[in-house]
Write an enzyme that holds these catalytic residues in place. Structure first.
Site, mmCIF file in Angstrom:
data_model
loop_
_atom_site.group_PDB
_atom_site.id
_atom_site.type_symbol
_atom_site.label_atom_id
_atom_site.label_comp_id
_atom_site.label_asym_id
_atom_site.label_seq_id
_atom_site.Cartn_x
_atom_site.Cartn_y
_atom_site.Cartn_z
ATOM 1 C CE LYS A 194 8.793 -0.940 6.867
ATOM 2 N NZ LYS A 194 7.544 -1.309 6.806
ATOM 3 N NE ARG B 10 7.217 -7.317 9.892
ATOM 4 C CZ ARG B 10 8.447 -6.902 9.506
ATOM 5 N NH1 ARG B 10 8.982 -5.879 9.427
ATOM 6 N NH2 ARG B 10 9.203 -8.051 8.804
HETATM 7 N N1 PMM Z 1 7.859 -4.213 6.226
HETATM 8 C C1 PMM Z 1 8.878 -5.155 5.882
HETATM 9 C C2 PMM Z 1 8.627 -6.509 6.062
HETATM 10 N N2 PMM Z 1 7.419 -7.128 6.304
HETATM 11 N N3 PMM Z 1 5.153 -6.838 6.879
HETATM 12 C C3 PMM Z 1 4.148 -6.011 7.086
HETATM 13 N N4 PMM Z 1 3.057 -6.474 7.198
HETATM 14 N N5 PMM Z 1 4.297 -4.564 6.840
HETATM 15 C C4 PMM Z 1 5.318 -4.110 6.784
HETATM 16 O O1 PMM Z 1 5.449 -2.631 6.529
HETATM 17 C C5 PMM Z 1 6.595 -4.797 6.438
HETATM 18 C C6 PMM Z 1 6.461 -6.392 6.606
HETATM 19 C C7 PMM Z 1 9.994 -4.518 5.705
HETATM 20 O O2 PMM Z 1 10.619 -4.302 6.851
HETATM 21 P P1 PMM Z 1 11.804 -5.293 7.381
HETATM 22 O O3 PMM Z 1 13.254 -5.507 6.385
HETATM 23 O O4 PMM Z 1 12.537 -4.741 8.401
HETATM 24 O O5 PMM Z 1 11.434 -6.687 7.674
#
Ligand code: PMM
Length: 288
Positions: free
Chosen positions: A224, A264
């Site tokens: 991020k 994650r």
């Molecule tokens: N961030 C993204 C997508 N899904 N889900 C949860 N639970 N928490 C998060 O901080 C989160 C998420 C955005 O990141 P990506 O584009 O890399 O998936």
């Protein structure tokens, strides 16, 4: 030191360490891996590779939530997500579905998903909470203040930790009032969602306050913006998302040490190693 309790989530395995959730974004436009796994077969193969690298579960999403992103339409999201969920689940992978749409959650659960990860915690779709309650699956309540297109304007806090915890508590209460069993809920501070770098760092520094809500905590720092800011170290040149995996693994080690239930991440291997090291050090500390 007292043993850190990560909590347990009804309906999921009881891991003895922080779990690792690998990310499969079936999108053309996610901020760090958009387009890479857009094809169904490639996405499935990627999910299986992530498990081989140490992922305990795999989060499949079909809509980018990067700042400024606009919504994908429902038929397209279903087309992206459901076949990938079905194939991974039938290959024995524990699958979570990352969606703000009740219809996608419902069909993904029918295809074998065992966790619904809704970054809006049910706020984006009025049918979401009832759908998850009926499906009797675990649900992630993430801190969210509105859709991606204008979320940065909502990054205004006097006390980010206090406000995020209070808003998460309301999210948990709404989920329980809507019929989801409390034992199935996970909380997530929503790093980068309506937050600037200093807010993300403050939340990571006070994960104990989020744990104080009494539910297992998911930390999703992977690649991020705030990590780019930290790595730039005051210079203008911010490393791109793909050069933030070592920094992500550092957050994993810290979060696991602070009692996170799961992280994650896009790049699984380093985080899988980090949670094992954090677990071993925690064990040695408890042994005195
Ligand atoms: N961030 C993204 C997508 N899904 N889900 C949860 N639970 N928490 C998060 O901080 C989160 C998420 C955005 O990141 P990506 O584009 O890399 O998936």
């Amino acid at each position: 030191m007292v043993d850190i309790s990560r909590g347990r989530v009804e309906g999921l395995p009881d891991w003895d360490r922080c779990a690792v959730m690998g990310v499969v974004n079936v999108t053309p436009d996610s901020f760090s891996d958009g387009g890479q796994w857009f094809d169904t077969d490639l996405a499935v193969k990627h999910g299986i590779d992530l498990v081989a690298q140490g992922a305990d579960l795999v989060d499949v999403g079909g809509e980018s939530t990067r700042p400024g992103a606009s919504r994908v339409d429902e038929a397209e999201e279903l087309r992206r997500v459901v076949p990938v969920v079905r194939e991974l689940a039938s290959a024995g992978v524990l699958v979570s579905v990352d969606t703000m749409r009740a219809s996608v959650a419902e069909q993904a659960v029918a295809a074998g998903a065992r966790l619904v990860n809704d970054v809006s915690a049910g706020a984006a779709d009025p049918r979401m909470i009832a759908t998850v309650a009926d499906a009797e699956v675990p649900f992630v309540v993430m801190h969210w203040r509105g859709q991606s297109r204008d979320m940065n304007a909502r990054a205004v806090y006097r006390d980010v930790v206090g406000e995020v915890v209070a808003e998460l508590r309301e999210g948990l209460e709404r989920a329980v009032a809507g019929g989801i069993a409390e034992e199935r809920l996970v909380v997530d501070p929503g790093l980068g969602f309506a937050k600037h770098a200093e807010h993300d760092l403050d939340l990571l520094a006070h994960l104990d306050a989020v744990r104080g809500l009494g539910r297992p905590v998911l930390v999703a720092a992977s690649r991020k913006r705030f990590l780019g800011r930290v790595l730039a170290d005051g210079r203008d040149a911010v490393p791109p998302a793909r050069e933030r995996d070592a920094a992500t693994a550092a957050v994993t080690a810290l979060a696991a040490g602070d009692g996170a239930w799961a992280v994650r991440v896009h790049e699984v291997r380093a985080s899988a190693d980090a949670v094992r090291v954090a677990h071993a050090v925690g064990g040695a500390r408890r042994a005195g």
